[in-house]
Design an enzyme around this catalytic site. Structure first.
Site, PDB file in Angstrom:
ATOM      1  NE  ARG A 104     -46.787  25.877  -4.087  1.00  0.00           N
ATOM      2  CZ  ARG A 104     -45.805  25.947  -4.977  1.00  0.00           C
ATOM      3  NH1 ARG A 104     -44.652  26.507  -4.641  1.00  0.00           N
ATOM      4  NH2 ARG A 104     -45.971  25.464  -6.192  1.00  0.00           N
ATOM      5  CD  GLN A 169     -40.847  26.442  -2.533  1.00  0.00           C
ATOM      6  OE1 GLN A 169     -42.065  26.334  -2.617  1.00  0.00           O
ATOM      7  NE2 GLN A 169     -40.023  25.412  -2.520  1.00  0.00           N
ATOM      8  CD  GLN A 276     -48.966  21.694  -0.537  1.00  0.00           C
ATOM      9  OE1 GLN A 276     -48.972  22.699  -1.235  1.00  0.00           O
ATOM     10  NE2 GLN A 276     -50.035  21.267   0.093  1.00  0.00           N
ATOM     11  CG  HIS A 807     -80.068  -5.806  19.863  1.00  0.00           C
ATOM     12  ND1 HIS A 807     -80.620  -6.484  20.921  1.00  0.00           N
ATOM     13  CD2 HIS A 807     -80.548  -4.540  19.926  1.00  0.00           C
ATOM     14  CE1 HIS A 807     -81.392  -5.657  21.606  1.00  0.00           C
ATOM     15  NE2 HIS A 807     -81.355  -4.478  21.036  1.00  0.00           N
TER      16      HIS A 807
END
Length: 849
Positions: A104, A169, A276, A807
């Site tokens: 990753r 991993q 993650q 306004h």
């Protein structure tokens, strides 16, 4: 010591984002805290730089920064196609065993609080050990995918300032996988967790071929609020116990990382792995301070009420928060009124909407000034009204309520004391000039008192106090008259119901309106340029005031412009925020409007149009009288006078207040200059990044303020965020359901100024950079008095914020410009150059092919 090329996730250095990137650093931090993160290692940013040098990436990076076409793809291919340096390869191979790995990317500008970069870089799953080095090279190259490059440019992240790491991993081959949000990303509620889940790696869900199962869990009770089975499946992939396990895991991760998280997870043989975690960047912040009673509180945007939705820096924000809280105490309003979220001020409506009878009145009143807010609030109360705190009861509560009611009643009596006299006034026509003269005297005294102090510290304090103390003298002489005007309009609509539409026409072309006066005066400045052709040509070419020196007629025009600035230079776009420049600071907006006016009509056209509005008002008065019963005509005539000359006073208090805000701005900037001279600040504008107490301390003893660069980044991030009209203490952002028109491409809102105009769209988000041409349709997020000069050129007005009494609506009616306000996302859904038809009566903006 040089940085390592590869580090284990268990190594303390792995938690350093500069070395391992955002994703890997977070995983290392979670692994250290004993969360179930699979074992692995990180190919660091030092390895990336060595690889980039070996690939000769520097020249391609320079080409990318120059904006050359295909520079990103060339850079990506060079990084992905170049073998890793031998010393990097060796460090990777030493850590690999047989089996499959997940590879990753982990960029340094990734998983940030302000920009997650989710999905912008590559991930490769199930990679054989022998192929890991090539996968690492491809992930390094993904720093320059087209989507990542575009994302960085959109978020202001420089390409040369980022680097890539890669986390490797052991592959978890999941039975089930998915995403856990520790806050509901759709509603914003922080007390609800959301889980998306699918079988296996979830590849069919990621590719869009199937939808995931989706569940919502109450984080406090663990109750599964709802569960929707995704397409392609007959049964759930997760049971309630597993959902509660995931929600509990999310609670602990959020506590560890300090904010709502988007957690990627996988389950194999019943064991959960965290793959993650990154911040959820799409959530609007919850208001601060949090309620002390732990109950649901409802907040309304002060900026939407004031027609100025932009974020304010800390000093301006604290100024308004303190002022609203002080006014709340002074007028007997219960609790703390002001709270801060996303650089905006929010007002706590809870004590009022918790009482059903009062909530109905509030919603009804909001429908007049801000229909989307009223609809969103009504929907929220219908769905969650039971979560609001119960109104306090008992003797103490009654005593507090009586004390608050007494203070409020005294204030109300003071404000409406002038109501009978206003109704009986012999000459209501004198009210505008009389009120303005009183305000001018009070402002002059206040400014003189501020400037009489010897030190910058004292002058800042005095300028702040002058604003705080102005409320009474602003409202007491105004409120009775304005109330008399409102009452006159109410009576006219009931005495002559068949001509009720004519009542609004009565205020058109009202010469007592201070904002209308400013528009007319600027039109006169344009006429002064018309009188000198050389000046007109220079302004069309973008000349500044200095450029006009020496141009024939330039001195005469500059004198006329200076007279305008003497009268109105204290105003400016977003003027309730003291940090924003005034016209006298930056006259470019006014010069641009003048230049555009030169090609629109003849000399005096603006005065002619104003006179036509006066004629329309007179005709409306005549129609009302004629339609009334003969015996009531004198009464109707009197009511018409009251309505015309009192309702038009609405802008007077803000006109005077803006002068005091401009003085406060002047004193803060002078204090900033002093702190720059003493070496405390680098720039005078940095004073706005301080709180008032920090500015006071810095002026007193040179105390060093906090982390100003971080505050500046926060302010810039908030400025790029759309603020919701309503937000709750648990983060929910309720939105009203919008009824679609027959044509789905039409935009709908609130029609506030009748008429139908076709024209070309000009989207303006910052009026200082506007180039509005005569007749174009002005599409803006909001308008306030500082935008008024643009109305001289606008053919119609469309805004995202506003109501019938805000306004922009009043000025549009004054100028006879069709207007539709409260059009959700107008500045995003319309583009400059689009052609539209604006129906200001029915509130529809129709796209024209």
């Amino acid at each position: 010591m040089s940085d390592p090329l590869v580090v284990s996730l268990a190594d303390p250095r792995a938690a350093e984002p500069a070395l391992t990137g955002g994703k890997a650093a977070t995983l290392a931090r979670l692994r250290t805290a004993d969360f179930p993160v699979p074992d692995g290692f990180v190919v660091t940013t030092a390895a990336y730089r060595a690889h980039a040098d070996a690939a000769g990436a520097s020249d391609r990076l320079a080409a990318l920064e120059r904006g050359e076409e295909r520079a990103a793809s060339a850079l990506r291919d060079r990084l992905a196609g170049t073998p890793l340096p031998e010393r990097v390869l060796g460090s990777i191979r030493d850590r690999l065993d047989d089996g499959a790995y997940a590879v990753r990317s982990s960029a340094t500008a990734e998983d940030l609080a302000e920009a997650s970069f989710a999905g912008q870089h590559d991930t490769e799953l199930g990679v054989d050990a022998a192929d890991v080095p090539d996968a690492v090279a491809r992930c390094l190259g993904s720093l320059f995918t087209d989507r990542a490059v575009a994302y960085r440019e959109r978020n202001g992240v420089p390409h040369r300032g980022v680097a890539m790491a890669v986390v490797v991993q052991r592959m978890v081959e999941p039975d089930t996988s998915g995403i856990l949000f520790t806050a509901d990303p759709v509603t914003g509620r922080r007390d609800v967790a959301v889980v998306d889940a699918g079988p296996g790696r979830g590849e069919r869900q990621v590719s869009g071929r199937e939808t995931a199962d989706t569940a919502r869990i109450d984080r406090e009770t663990g109750e599964v609020l709802d569960y929707r089975v995704g397409s392609g499946r007959a049964a759930r992939v997760l049971d309630d116990d597993t959902l509660r396990t995931l929600a509990d895991l999310g609670d602990r991760i959020e506590a560890e990382l300090g904010g709502p998280q988007d957690v990627e997870w996988a389950i194999r043989d019943g064991d959960v792995s965290v793959l993650q975690s990154r911040p959820v960047t799409s959530l609007f912040p919850v208001p601060d301070p949090r309620p002390a009673d732990d109950a649901l509180h409802v907040y309304y945007s002060f900026g939407h009420r004031q027609g100025m939705t932009a974020a304010m820096p800390p000093l301006s924000l604290g100024f308004w928060r303190d002022l609203t809280n002080e006014l709340g105490r002074q007028y007997g309003l219960p609790g703390r009124l002001g709270a801060v979220a996303g650089g905006r001020l929010y007002l706590d409506l809870t004590p009022y909407v918790a009482r059903p009878w009062l909530a109905d009145r509030i919603v009804s009143n909001l429908r007049i000034i801000d229909e989307p807010t009223a609809a969103a609030l009504a929907d929220l109360l219908a769905e969650r009204g039971g979560d609001l705190p119960d109104p306090a009861t008992g003797p103490r509560a009654w005593l507090r309520a009586a004390g608050s009611a007494g203070r409020f009643a005294r204030t109300l009596v003071a404000f409406v004391a002038g109501f009978p006299g206003a109704l009986a006034a012999r000459n209501p026509e004198d009210a505008p000039d009389d009120l303005l003269a009183r305000y001018e005297e009070e402002v002059a005294e206040s400014v003189a008192a501020v400037r009489s102090h010897d030190s910058a510290r004292q002058r800042v304090r005095a300028a702040r106090d002058a604003v705080f103390e102005s409320v009474d003298w602003l409202l007491e002489p105004f409120y009775g008259r304005f109330l008399a005007g409102v009452a006159a309009g109410w009576a006219l609509r009931r005495l002559v119901p068949e001509r009720a539409d004519d009542v609004a026409e009565l205020a058109g072309g009202f010469e007592g309106d201070v904002t209308a006066r400013m528009g007319l005066a600027l039109g006169d400045v344009a006429d002064a340029a018309r009188d000198h052709p050389a000046v007109a040509d220079a302004l069309r070419d973008g000349a500044t005031l200095d450029d006009l020196s020496g141009v024939p007629g330039g001195d005469a025009f500059r004198a006329a412009f200076a007279d305008f600035l003497d009268e109105y230079g204290f105003r400016g776009p977003g003027e309730i925020d003291p940090s924003r420049p005034r016209y006298r600071d930056d006259p470019s907006l006014l010069l641009g409007v003048v230049a555009a006016r030169l090609d629109a009509g003849e000399r005096g056209a603006h005065r002619d149009r104003f006179a036509a509005r006066q004629a329309d008002a007179a005709a409306a008065r005549d129609r009302l009288e004629a339609a009334a019963h003969p015996l009531l005509r004198p009464v109707v005539r009197r009511l018409c006078r009251l309505y015309r000359h009192y309702v038009g006073l609405r802008e007077h208090p803000k006109f005077a207040l803006s002068k005091l805000l401009a003085e406060f701005r002047t004193q803060v900037l002078a204090a900033g200059d002093e702190l720059v001279s003493r070496g405390v600040l680098a720039d005078r504008e940095d004073a706005w990044l301080l709180t008032l107490s920090e500015l006071d301390a810095a002026l007193a003893d040179g105390a060093t303020p906090g982390d100003l660069p971080a505050r500046r980044r926060d302010h810039e991030r908030f400025a790029a965020t759309d603020a919701p009209r309503v937000v709750t203490s648990d983060g929910e952002v309720p939105t009203a359901r919008v009824e679609p028109t027959e044509d789905a491409s039409d935009l709908t809102g609130t029609g506030v100024s009748p008429g139908v105009v076709e024209g070309v769209v000009r989207v303006v988000t910052d009026p200082r950079n506007a180039d509005l041409r005569p007749g174009e349709v002005l599409v803006a997020p909001y308008t306030d008095p500082g935008w008024t000069p643009l109305f001289l050129n606008a053919g119609a007005l469309v805004t995202e914020v506003g109501g019938r009494l805000t306004h922009g609506s009043l000025v549009a009616r004054e100028y006879g410009i069709p207007a539709v306000v409260a059009v959700d996302g107008a500045t995003r859904r319309l583009r400059t150059g689009d052609r539209v038809r604006v129906d200001g009566a029915n509130g529809v903006v129709e796209r024209i092919e």
